[in-house]
Design a protein around this motif. Structure first.
Motif, PDB file in Angstrom:
ATOM      1  N   PRO A   2       4.295 -12.595  -7.455  1.00 15.64           N
ATOM      2  CA  PRO A   2       3.971 -10.980  -8.540  1.00 15.64           C
ATOM      3  C   PRO A   2       4.915 -11.013  -9.062  1.00 15.64           C
ATOM      4  O   PRO A   2       5.819 -11.167  -8.807  1.00 15.64           O
ATOM      5  N   ARG A   3       5.395  -9.700 -10.071  1.00 11.99           N
ATOM      6  CA  ARG A   3       6.006  -9.420 -10.555  1.00 11.99           C
ATOM      7  C   ARG A   3       6.817  -8.200  -9.552  1.00 11.99           C
ATOM      8  O   ARG A   3       6.114  -7.459  -9.189  1.00 11.99           O
ATOM      9  N   VAL A   5       7.851  -4.399  -8.739  1.00 11.50           N
ATOM     10  CA  VAL A   5       8.218  -3.596  -9.064  1.00 11.50           C
ATOM     11  C   VAL A   5       8.477  -2.778  -8.831  1.00 11.50           C
ATOM     12  O   VAL A   5       8.125  -2.319  -7.244  1.00 11.50           O
ATOM     13  N   THR A   9       5.865   2.251 -11.797  1.00 11.43           N
ATOM     14  CA  THR A   9       4.794   1.163 -12.471  1.00 11.43           C
ATOM     15  C   THR A   9       3.864   1.652 -11.884  1.00 11.43           C
ATOM     16  O   THR A   9       3.060   1.746 -12.838  1.00 11.43           O
ATOM     17  N   GLY A  41       3.481  -9.961 -18.620  1.00  9.40           N
ATOM     18  CA  GLY A  41       3.213 -10.398 -17.453  1.00  9.40           C
ATOM     19  C   GLY A  41       2.678 -11.390 -16.468  1.00  9.40           C
ATOM     20  O   GLY A  41       0.992 -11.584 -16.969  1.00  9.40           O
ATOM     21  N   ARG A  44      -0.082  -9.669 -12.254  1.00 10.52           N
ATOM     22  CA  ARG A  44      -0.038  -8.861 -10.394  1.00 10.52           C
ATOM     23  C   ARG A  44       0.983  -8.575 -10.261  1.00 10.52           C
ATOM     24  O   ARG A  44       3.006  -9.490 -10.522  1.00 10.52           O
ATOM     25  N   ASN A  45       1.637  -7.287  -9.337  1.00  8.80           N
ATOM     26  CA  ASN A  45       3.202  -6.668  -8.526  1.00  8.80           C
ATOM     27  C   ASN A  45       2.936  -6.646  -7.714  1.00  8.80           C
ATOM     28  O   ASN A  45       2.147  -5.897  -6.874  1.00  8.80           O
ATOM     29  N   GLU A  46       4.357  -6.900  -7.380  1.00 11.69           N
ATOM     30  CA  GLU A  46       4.495  -6.795  -6.011  1.00 11.69           C
ATOM     31  C   GLU A  46       5.060  -4.962  -5.726  1.00 11.69           C
ATOM     32  O   GLU A  46       6.355  -5.469  -6.288  1.00 11.69           O
ATOM     33  N   LYS A  48       8.309  -3.220  -4.836  1.00 15.15           N
ATOM     34  CA  LYS A  48       9.287  -2.973  -3.774  1.00 15.15           C
ATOM     35  C   LYS A  48       9.134  -2.240  -2.675  1.00 15.15           C
ATOM     36  O   LYS A  48       9.112  -1.093  -3.096  1.00 15.15           O
ATOM     37  N   GLY A  56      -1.701  -5.591 -11.634  1.00 15.16           N
ATOM     38  CA  GLY A  56      -0.729  -5.551 -13.211  1.00 15.16           C
ATOM     39  C   GLY A  56      -1.994  -4.925 -14.425  1.00 15.16           C
ATOM     40  O   GLY A  56      -2.970  -5.537 -14.641  1.00 15.16           O
ATOM     41  N   ASP A  84       5.875 -17.009 -15.860  1.00 14.06           N
ATOM     42  CA  ASP A  84       4.662 -15.481 -16.029  1.00 14.06           C
ATOM     43  C   ASP A  84       2.659 -15.467 -16.996  1.00 14.06           C
ATOM     44  O   ASP A  84       2.360 -15.529 -16.039  1.00 14.06           O
ATOM     45  N   GLU A 132      10.412  -4.703 -21.851  1.00 17.30           N
ATOM     46  CA  GLU A 132      11.182  -4.553 -20.815  1.00 17.30           C
ATOM     47  C   GLU A 132      12.565  -3.726 -21.529  1.00 17.30           C
ATOM     48  O   GLU A 132      13.774  -2.856 -20.545  1.00 17.30           O
TER      49      GLU A 132
END
Ligand SMILES: C[S@@+](CC[C@H](N)C(=O)[O-])C[C@H]1O[C@@H](n2cnc3c(N)ncnc32)[C@H](O)[C@@H]1O
Length: 262
Positions: A2-3, A5, A9, A41, A44-46, A48, A56, A84, A132
């Motif tokens: 995952p990205r 973020v 977000t 992307g 999915r995003n993780e 931080k 996502g 990605d 971005e």
């Protein structure tokens, strides 16, 4: 993977999640509804810090459903980065049994105009542009305007332009040199550049804009990006305005981008 973020977000994703079902309701009479994620992307995003994994924008759009059960008939996810794009295709496995979604690998400024040739200009098409930096060129935005599109644009101008003010890239982003004197004047720079971009969108026929575009802040209150919503139909503006008025993902009221008089 995952990205990774920041938790801001979540706010952007919440706006998409709240708006898309209403869009599917509003367009129920159309023969098809299309979603384009121009900067998709990995899916999915993780977050931080917490390590939480959240969907996502592509997966949010894939899951979007109106109260009457309408879904997007076709979804296109454009992604330049190979890792990605691979990850996104893996994310779709098992989630897209009717194969509504397609991952398009490549640069948005090449792939998006080309993709429009495959979509009827009469099909309602929601386009999320979530770069971005200042990647979408004005010519790409112009190409979108010929179709029945509405756009949610992540406008990361402050940082991107301050880092590289002389770049020809900025001129390609605005499609005009008119940004230069506004940038050089210094005072009220961000609000004037935002106004220029919105005015140019209006000239393309996107006259229904959410006036109080949101300022989304990152850690340390740094200005990160603005979300601009534009449409050619008034009902879309009314719906997005009410979505923008909702509390943010942390349950806080959203801030006015430019307080009165600024
Ligand atoms: C902010 S992320 C997108 C996050 C996604 N919207 C979400 O909610 O999970 C931007 C993505 O755009 C991709 N990207 C950057 N430049 C691009 C370009 N010129 N064309 C297509 N994709 C690009 C990056 O590799 C990155 O994955």
């Amino acid at each position: 993977m995952p990205r990774i973020v920041g938790d801001w977000t979540l706010d952007k994703l919440k706006i998409i999640e709240q708006y898309l079902p209403a869009y599917l309701t509003a367009t129920y009479k159309a023969s098809e509804r299309v979603y384009i994620d121009a900067f998709a992307g990995p899916g999915r995003n993780e977050i931080k810090g917490s390590g939480n994994i959240v969907n996502g924008s592509p997966l949010i759009a894939l899951n979007a459903r109106s109260a009457a059960g309408k879904v997007f008939d076709r979804l296109y996810f454009i992604e330049l980065d190979k890792t990605d794009a691979d990850e996104l295709e893996t994310s779709l496995v098992g989630r897209d049994p009717h194969r509504r979604a397609e991952v398009i690998r490549g640069d948005v400024n090449t792939e998006l105009p080309r993709l429009l040739g495959r979509i009827s200009p009469r099909s309602p098409t929601f386009v999320f542009l979530d770069p971005e930096g200042i990647d979408p060129e004005w010519e790409t935005i112009e190409a979108l305007a010929a179709s029945q599109t509405e756009l949610l644009i992540n406008f990361p101008l402050g940082m991107a332009i301050n880092r590289n003010p002389d770049s020809a890239k900025v001129t390609k982003y605005f499609g005009t040199e008119a940004w230069r004197p506004l940038w050089e004047a210094g005072s009220l720079r961000a609000s004037r550049l935002l106004a220029l971009y919105k005015e140019r969108l209006s000239d393309l026929g996107y006259v229904h804009q959410v006036e109080d575009s949101r300022l989304v802040k990152a850690e340390g209150n740094r200005r990160l990006y603005y979300l601009i919503f534009v449409s050619k139909v008034p009902v879309a503006q009314r719906i997005m305005r009410s979505v923008f008025k909702q509390p943010d993902a942390a349950g806080q009221p959203r801030m006015n981008l430019f307080p009165e008089g600024q």
